[in-house]
Design a protein around this motif. Structure first.
Motif, short mmCIF file in Angstrom:
data_model
loop_
_atom_site.label_atom_id
_atom_site.label_comp_id
_atom_site.label_asym_id
_atom_site.label_seq_id
_atom_site.Cartn_x
_atom_site.Cartn_y
_atom_site.Cartn_z
N ILE A 1 -3.37 -23.24 58.11
CA ILE A 1 -3.52 -22.56 59.40
C ILE A 1 -4.51 -23.31 60.28
CG2 ILE A 1 -4.44 -20.48 60.52
CD1 ILE A 1 -3.22 -18.83 58.30
N VAL A 2 -5.61 -23.75 59.67
CA VAL A 2 -6.65 -24.46 60.42
C VAL A 2 -6.08 -25.75 61.01
CG1 VAL A 2 -8.90 -25.59 60.24
CG2 VAL A 2 -8.47 -23.45 59.03
N ASP A 3 -5.32 -26.48 60.19
CA ASP A 3 -4.72 -27.73 60.66
C ASP A 3 -3.72 -27.47 61.79
OD1 ASP A 3 -6.16 -29.21 58.73
OD2 ASP A 3 -4.63 -28.76 57.23
N LEU A 4 -2.88 -26.46 61.62
CA LEU A 4 -1.90 -26.13 62.66
C LEU A 4 -2.58 -25.71 63.95
CD1 LEU A 4 0.80 -24.18 60.62
CD2 LEU A 4 1.08 -26.40 61.73
N ALA A 5 -3.62 -24.89 63.84
CA ALA A 5 -4.33 -24.43 65.03
C ALA A 5 -4.99 -25.60 65.76
CB ALA A 5 -5.37 -23.39 64.65
N GLY A 6 -5.36 -26.62 65.01
CA GLY A 6 -5.96 -27.80 65.61
C GLY A 6 -4.95 -28.80 66.15
#
Length: 143
Positions: free
Chosen positions: A53-58
């Protein structure tokens, strides 16, 4: 002499009981995702580690690789969430932070038959990019 005969009479039923226990007690686990025609599966969902999720949000491109592990695919986020809970409850999926994601791509290019006994008859056939994550209420959480 009666004792060996009595043991022989018990040996066959015990062997059968142990064999059934080793095979899940003769109880076949049915997949949570029923087989469907490709046109009935407009989007594909997968369970993957929650930290993506963190990677996608970034804005990062997160790609799943089926050569690393089999990724069962689902046609609805609710079915994927049920499979996640069932796999963790059974111990087949380790405890941890797992989430449901929607994949980029369609049924024809991403789906292959899965190994028997899994939560879905479908598995990821090739590398695929995650489109976004799905929140607990089934709505897209990402882009």
């Amino acid at each position: 002499m009666a004792r060996p005969l009595r043991c022989a009479k018990l040996a066959a039923p015990l062997a059968l009981a142990f064999a059934l226990a080793a095979c899940g007690g003769g109880h076949q686990v049915l997949p949570l995702q029923a087989p469907v025609p490709p046109e009935d599966c407009p989007a594909l969902y997968v369970v993957a580690p929650g930290n993506y999720i963190v990677d996608l949000a970034g804005g990062a491109a997160v790609v799943l690789d089926p050569s690393v592990r089999e990724f069962p695919l689902f046609c609805a986020p609710e079915t994927a969430a049920k499979a996640l809970a069932a796999e963790q409850d059974s111990g087949r999926l380790p405890a941890g932070d797992w989430r449901v994601y929607r994949l980029e791509g369609g049924f024809a290019e991403l789906v292959q038959p899965a190994e028997a006994g899994g939560p879905s008859p479908y598995a990821l056939a090739r590398r695929a990019r995650l489109a976004d994550w799905v929140s607990a209420d089934g709505n897209g959480g990402g882009k």
